[in-house]
Design a protein around this motif. Structure first.
Motif, mmCIF file in Angstrom:
data_model
loop_
_atom_site.group_PDB
_atom_site.id
_atom_site.type_symbol
_atom_site.label_atom_id
_atom_site.label_comp_id
_atom_site.label_asym_id
_atom_site.label_seq_id
_atom_site.Cartn_x
_atom_site.Cartn_y
_atom_site.Cartn_z
ATOM 1 N N GLY A 59 2.329 2.501 -4.980
ATOM 2 C CA GLY A 59 1.526 2.115 -3.830
ATOM 3 C C GLY A 59 0.076 2.028 -4.269
ATOM 4 O O GLY A 59 -0.352 2.749 -5.180
ATOM 5 N N LEU A 101 -6.571 -0.707 -9.545
ATOM 6 C CA LEU A 101 -5.125 -0.739 -9.331
ATOM 7 C C LEU A 101 -4.634 -2.166 -9.106
ATOM 8 O O LEU A 101 -3.525 -2.523 -9.500
ATOM 9 C CB LEU A 101 -4.730 0.173 -8.167
ATOM 10 C CG LEU A 101 -4.913 1.663 -8.449
ATOM 11 C CD1 LEU A 101 -4.427 2.496 -7.272
ATOM 12 C CD2 LEU A 101 -4.163 2.076 -9.718
ATOM 13 N N GLN A 138 -4.519 -6.447 3.827
ATOM 14 C CA GLN A 138 -3.511 -6.192 2.797
ATOM 15 C C GLN A 138 -2.872 -7.499 2.347
ATOM 16 O O GLN A 138 -2.774 -7.786 1.149
ATOM 17 C CB GLN A 138 -2.438 -5.233 3.318
ATOM 18 C CG GLN A 138 -2.958 -3.836 3.580
ATOM 19 C CD GLN A 138 -1.938 -2.939 4.254
ATOM 20 O OE1 GLN A 138 -0.729 -3.131 4.145
ATOM 21 N NE2 GLN A 138 -2.416 -1.948 4.983
ATOM 22 N N PHE A 179 3.063 6.592 -11.752
ATOM 23 C CA PHE A 179 1.960 7.473 -11.382
ATOM 24 C C PHE A 179 2.375 8.588 -10.408
ATOM 25 O O PHE A 179 2.139 9.769 -10.660
ATOM 26 C CB PHE A 179 0.807 6.682 -10.765
ATOM 27 C CG PHE A 179 -0.253 7.563 -10.160
ATOM 28 C CD1 PHE A 179 -0.315 7.763 -8.778
ATOM 29 C CD2 PHE A 179 -1.155 8.252 -10.961
ATOM 30 C CE1 PHE A 179 -1.266 8.620 -8.222
ATOM 31 C CE2 PHE A 179 -2.111 9.120 -10.415
ATOM 32 C CZ PHE A 179 -2.161 9.295 -9.037
ATOM 33 N N ARG A 180 2.999 8.213 -9.295
ATOM 34 C CA ARG A 180 3.179 9.193 -8.220
ATOM 35 C C ARG A 180 4.214 10.242 -8.538
ATOM 36 O O ARG A 180 5.263 9.941 -9.127
ATOM 37 C CB ARG A 180 3.555 8.488 -6.924
ATOM 38 C CG ARG A 180 3.152 9.286 -5.686
ATOM 39 C CD ARG A 180 4.043 8.980 -4.515
ATOM 40 N NE ARG A 180 5.360 9.515 -4.743
ATOM 41 C CZ ARG A 180 6.482 8.951 -4.296
ATOM 42 N NH1 ARG A 180 6.431 7.852 -3.606
ATOM 43 N NH2 ARG A 180 7.647 9.509 -4.549
ATOM 44 N N VAL A 225 0.827 -1.203 0.000
ATOM 45 C CA VAL A 225 0.000 0.000 0.000
ATOM 46 C C VAL A 225 0.866 1.259 0.000
ATOM 47 O O VAL A 225 2.075 1.208 0.201
ATOM 48 C CB VAL A 225 -0.988 0.031 1.196
ATOM 49 C CG1 VAL A 225 -1.892 -1.191 1.191
ATOM 50 C CG2 VAL A 225 -0.254 0.156 2.521
ATOM 51 N N ASN A 226 0.247 2.370 -0.225
ATOM 52 C CA ASN A 226 0.920 3.655 -0.324
ATOM 53 C C ASN A 226 1.754 3.981 0.900
ATOM 54 O O ASN A 226 1.269 3.918 2.019
ATOM 55 C CB ASN A 226 -0.122 4.762 -0.534
ATOM 56 C CG ASN A 226 -1.036 4.475 -1.711
ATOM 57 O OD1 ASN A 226 -1.930 3.626 -1.610
ATOM 58 N ND2 ASN A 226 -0.813 5.142 -2.814
ATOM 59 N N GLY A 227 2.990 4.358 0.644
ATOM 60 C CA GLY A 227 3.861 4.845 1.707
ATOM 61 C C GLY A 227 4.428 3.793 2.642
ATOM 62 O O GLY A 227 5.069 4.145 3.636
ATOM 63 N N LEU A 250 -4.021 0.846 -2.554
ATOM 64 C CA LEU A 250 -4.804 0.237 -1.482
ATOM 65 C C LEU A 250 -5.382 -1.075 -2.007
ATOM 66 O O LEU A 250 -5.863 -1.132 -3.141
ATOM 67 C CB LEU A 250 -5.905 1.198 -1.009
ATOM 68 C CG LEU A 250 -5.374 2.509 -0.402
ATOM 69 C CD1 LEU A 250 -6.533 3.374 0.088
ATOM 70 C CD2 LEU A 250 -4.401 2.243 0.732
ATOM 71 N N GLN A 251 -5.324 -2.089 -1.201
ATOM 72 C CA GLN A 251 -5.701 -3.444 -1.654
ATOM 73 C C GLN A 251 -7.162 -3.536 -2.077
ATOM 74 O O GLN A 251 -7.548 -4.492 -2.757
ATOM 75 C CB GLN A 251 -5.404 -4.472 -0.545
ATOM 76 C CG GLN A 251 -6.303 -4.420 0.667
ATOM 77 C CD GLN A 251 -5.919 -3.348 1.665
ATOM 78 O OE1 GLN A 251 -5.179 -2.411 1.355
ATOM 79 N NE2 GLN A 251 -6.405 -3.470 2.884
ATOM 80 N N THR A 252 -7.952 -2.551 -1.692
ATOM 81 C CA THR A 252 -9.372 -2.581 -2.024
ATOM 82 C C THR A 252 -9.675 -1.859 -3.341
ATOM 83 O O THR A 252 -10.818 -1.820 -3.781
ATOM 84 C CB THR A 252 -10.197 -1.908 -0.911
ATOM 85 O OG1 THR A 252 -9.547 -0.665 -0.563
ATOM 86 C CG2 THR A 252 -10.254 -2.786 0.334
#
Ligand SMILES: Nc1nc2c(ncn2[C@@H]2O[C@H](COP(=O)(O)OP(=O)(O)OP(=O)(O)O)[C@@H](O)[C@H]2O)c(=O)[nH]1
Ligand SMILES: Nc1nc2c(ncn2[C@@H]2O[C@H](COP(=O)(O)OP(=O)(O)OP(=O)(O)O)[C@@H](O)[C@H]2O)c(=O)[nH]1
Ligand SMILES: [Mg+2]
Ligand SMILES: [Mg+2]
Lengths: 277, 292
Positions: free
Chosen positions: A168, A176, A213, A115-116, A84-86, A170-172
Motif C-alpha cells: 500500500g 513510493l 488516488q 515492506f509491511r 493506498v494502504n489497507g 499513499l498517492q502523494t
C-alpha cells in the motif's frame, strides 16, 4: 423524493443531499441534479416514477467507461494490483485468483509487498488456501526483484495469470510512487505489453480523496481498471462517478466481503439502484 | 484555496458598515462546498454553516483585513472550537494495568496504531503488553508480533481457535500477573452492519473494562464515517479517535463529523506506516487542513 406527487425546490435539494451522502461529491451532485431538472422541464416529466427512471438512466450512463472485462489471452496475462494502504489489495487478489480458478484458469501470485509486517505471510496463506503458487523473497527485498523472479516463474510454469501484490502507498508519496514506476519498467522490459492490466483497489468507504488516488496512480502507472472493495459496508462508493467522469477508467469488480468468493463483476444498474435507495 | 474563493464571493463588500445576510450567502455556499469536498458529513456542514452565519452577520466590517479574511477567521475559529480541546493524552487506570482497546473498520490502521500506542507508552517509561485478538485476518497475529519485535514490546497471542474476548481477558490477566503498566488490545476490522461482530466487541468491552476504547478511523473516510462511528459508540462507548494516514492529502473531514455527532474527542493523528510516535491532536491545525 421520488414518491412525492410534485417536485419543489426543497425536493431537488434533498435529492442532491442523497447523492452527497453516497459520496459522489458536491460538484457531481449539483451537475447531475441540474441536468435532471432540465430534462424534467424539457420532457415534461410529471410522475415520480418517471423522474426516478430518468435519474437512474443519467447515472448509469455516467458510469459508461468501456469494457469491464479482465484482460486475458496473453501468456501469461500480467495483472498489477495497486492502491493506498489497507484498501483491500491482497484480499482482492486472493478473490480474483479464486474466481479465475473456478473458470479453469491458473494463477501465480507475486508477493511484491516486501515492506509491511506480515504481508508476505498473508499472501502465502491465501496461496495455500487456493493451492496457487506464491513467489516471494524475504522481507525487505527489492519489489522489482520479486516481480522479475515471478515473471520467469510464471512463464516457465505456463500459468494463465501472474497477479502482482504491491505494498500500500499513499498517492502523494513521491518515493513510493517512483518504486511502483520501477516495477512497471521491469514488466515493460520483459514484455512490451506488460502489465496487461493495472487494477487500482479503492476502499468503498473512501470519500473525495479517491479521485486524487485515481488521478495520481493513473499518471504514475496507467490504471486500466478499478476494484471497488468493501461495498458490503454501509457506504455507496459514489466517488466512482467523478472518477469515471474525469478519467474514464472502468470499474471492473466490487468486493463484497472478506471471504474468498466475495468478488463480483461490477453491475452499473445494481450499483445505481443501491445508491438511490 | 478557500480564501481565494471567498475573496471572489465577498468582493462586493467594502470596509464600511456591517456584514449583511446577503453578503454571506455566496460565501457560505463556498464554505459548504469546501467542507463537502473535505468529506464533512452534509448535515454537520449544514449546521456548521448556520452557526457561522449567525456569528458573521451583523459583525462590523473591519478595515484592517479583507472581508474574506474576516469570514475565514470566523469559520476557522468556529471549526477549531467544534473539533474540541487539545487532547489530554491517554487515560490511566487508578490501579493495575491500563486497558486500551483499538477498534474500527477493516484496513483503517488499528494494528499499526496499536504498536504506535505501545511505543508511546514505552517511551514514557511504561511497560506495555500488546494483545493479538484478531484471529480472523490471515497473518494478523504475525503482523502484530513482528511490530512488537521491532519496538521490543511483548505480544500476547494464542491459537486461531481462541475467541477474541478470551485472548483479551487472558492478556489482561497476564498483564496483572507480570505487572505490565498497560495492555493494548488489537481487534479485527469489522463493519457496524455485522451484528455478530458488533456483539463480540461489546462482549470484549464488558470482559476487560477498558480505560480507553479508541476508534481508529482512516482520514480519507467519506460520508458514512458518522453512521459507522455512532454505531460503534452505541455498542462500546468510545473514549477517543485516532485519525490515520494523515501523511496523505485527505482533508480529514470525517474527524469533524465524528466529533460533532458523537462527541468523541480526537486524541491522536497517525502520520505514517512506520511504528513511530503518534502526533498529538491540535484542533486549529486540523481545522486549517479540513478547510483546505
Ligand atoms: N468487509 C470487507 N472487508 C474487506 C474487503 N476486502 C478486503 N477487506 C478487509 O480489509 C482489510 C485490509 O485488506 P488487505 O487485503 O490486507 O488490504 P491491502 O490493500 O492489501 O492492505 P495493505 O497491503 O496493508 O496496503 C482486511 O481486514 C480485509 O479482510 C471487502 O470487500 N469487504
Ligand atoms: N501511510 C500510512 N499508512 C498507514 C498508517 N497507519 C497504518 N497504515 C498502513 O495501512 C495499512 C493497514 O494498516 P493495518 O494496521 O493493517 O490496519 P488494520 O486496521 O489493522 O486492518 P485490519 O486488521 O485488516 O482491519 C497498512 O499498510 C499500514 O502500514 C498511517 O498513518 N499512514
Ligand atoms: Mg496488502
Ligand atoms: Mg489489523
Amino acid at each position: 423524493v421520488f414518491t412525492r406527487s410534485s417536485i419543489g425546490d426543497d425536493d431537488w435539494e434533498e435529492l442532491e443531499d442523497l447523492l452527497i451522502t453516497g459520496d459522489v461529491g458536491p460538484e457531481f451532485a449539483l451537475d447531475i441534479v441540474t441536468r435532471l431538472r432540465q430534462q424534467v422541464k424539457d420532457e415534461g416529466i410529471k410522475t415520480p416514477d418517471a423522474m426516478l427512471a430518468a435519474m437512474q438512466t443519467l447515472l448509469i450512463e455516467a458510469l459508461d467507461a468501456g469494457s469491464g472485462e479482465l484482460a486475458g489471452g496473453h501468456g501469461p496475462t500480467i495483472v498489477l494490483v495497486v492502491g493506498v494502504n489497507g484498501s483491500g489489495k491482497t484480499t482482492s487478489i486472493a478473490k480474483l485468483a479464486h474466481s479465475l480458478k473456478r473458470a479453469g484458469l491458473t494463477s501465480l501470485l507475486a508477493a511484491a509487498d516486501t515492506f509491511r509486517a506480515g504481508a508476505i505471510d498473508q499472501l502465502k496463506i491465501w496461496g495455500d488456501r487456493l493451492d496457487q503458487r506464491v513467489v516471494a523473497h524475504q522481507p525487505g527485498a527489492d519489489p522489482a526483484a520479486v516481480v522479475f523472479d515471478a515473471l520467469g516463474a510464471a512463464t516457465a510454469a505456463g500459468v494463465d495469470y501472474l497477479i502482482i501484490d504491491t505494498a500500500g502507498r499513499l498517492q502523494t508519496n513521491r518515493n513510493l510512487m517512483a518504486e511502483l514506476e520501477k516495477v512497471v519498467r521491469v514488466l515493460n522490459r520483459a514484455d512490451a505489453g506488460a502489465p496487461h492490466e493495472v487494477l487500482l483497489v479503492l476502499d468503498g468507504l473512501t470519500g473525495q480523496n479517491a479521485l486524487s488516488q485515481a488521478r495520481l496512480f493513473g499518471e504514475a502507472v496507467g490504471v486500466t481498471g478499478i476494484i471497488l472493495a468493501k461495498l458490503d459496508s454501509s457506504s455507496k462508493g459514489g466517488v466512482v462517478f467523478p472518477i469515471t467522469e474525469e478519467l474514464a477508467v472502468p470499474i471492473k469488480f466490487v468486493g463484497t466481503g472478506e471471504s474468498i468468493d466475495d468478488l463480483a463483476v461490477f453491475d452499473p444498474t445494481e450499483f445505481v439502484e443501491a445508491l438511490l435507495r | 484555496r478557500l480564501t481565494e474563493r471567498l475573496d471572489a464571493a465577498l468582493k462586493k463588500m467594502t470596509g464600511r458598515g456591517k456584514i449583511r445576510e446577503a453578503d454571506v450567502d455566496e460565501a457560505m455556499r463556498e464554505v459548504r462546498r469546501a467542507l463537502l469536498e473535505a468529506d464533512v458529513h452534509f448535515k454537520v456542514a449544514r449546521s456548521f454553516i448556520a452557526a457561522v452565519r449567525e456569528r458573521a452577520v451583523g459583525k462590523e466590517v473591519l478595515s484592517s483585513v479583507t472581508p474574506a479574511q474576516q469570514v475565514v477567521k470566523i469559520v476557522h475559529d468556529e471549526l477549531t472550537e467544534l473539533l474540541g480541546r487539545e487532547t489530554e493524552g491517554l487515560a490511566k487506570a487508578s490501579d493495575g494495568p491500563t486497558v486500551i482497546m483499538v477498534i474500527g473498520l477493516q484496513g483503517s490502521g488499528k494494528t499499526t496504531s496499536a504498536a504506535k500506542l505501545a511505543l508511546r507508552l514505552k517511551k514514557a517509561g511504561g511497560t506495555p503488553l500488546l494483545a493479538a485478538a484478531d484471529v480472523k485476518r490471515p497473518a494478523a497475529v504475525e503482523q502484530l508480533r513482528t511490530l512488537g519485535e521491532q519496538i521490543d514490546v511483548p505480544v500476547h497471542f494464542e491459537s486461531a481457535k481462541s475467541k477474541p474476548e478470551h485472548i483479551a481477558r487472558n492478556a489482561l490477566d497476564k498483564a496483572r500477573k507480570d505487572k505490565h503498566s498497560a495492555v493494548i488490545v488489537d481487534t479485527a476490522g469489522r463493519i457496524q452492519l455485522d451484528e455478530e461482530l458488533m456483539e463480540e466487541v461489546r462482549r470484549m468491552g464488558k470482559l476487560t473494562k477498558p480505560d480507553e476504547v479508541l476508534f481508529v478511523a482512516d482520514a480519507m473516510t467519506g460520508q458514512e464515517a458518522v453512521n459507522v462511528a455512532a454505531e460503534f459508540h452505541e455498542r462500546v462507548p468510545l473514549t477517543g479517535l485516532i485519525l490515520t494516514k494523515m501523511d496523505g492529502d485527505a482533508r480529514g473531514g470525517a474527524a469533524l463529523s465524528i466529533r460533532a455527532v458523537t462527541g468523541v474527542p480526537v486524541k491522536f493523528l497517525a502520520q505514517g506506516e512506520k511504528v513511530e510516535p503518534l502526533e498529538v491532536f491540535h484542533p486549529d491545525r486540523l481545522a486549517s487542513r479540513i478547510l483546505g
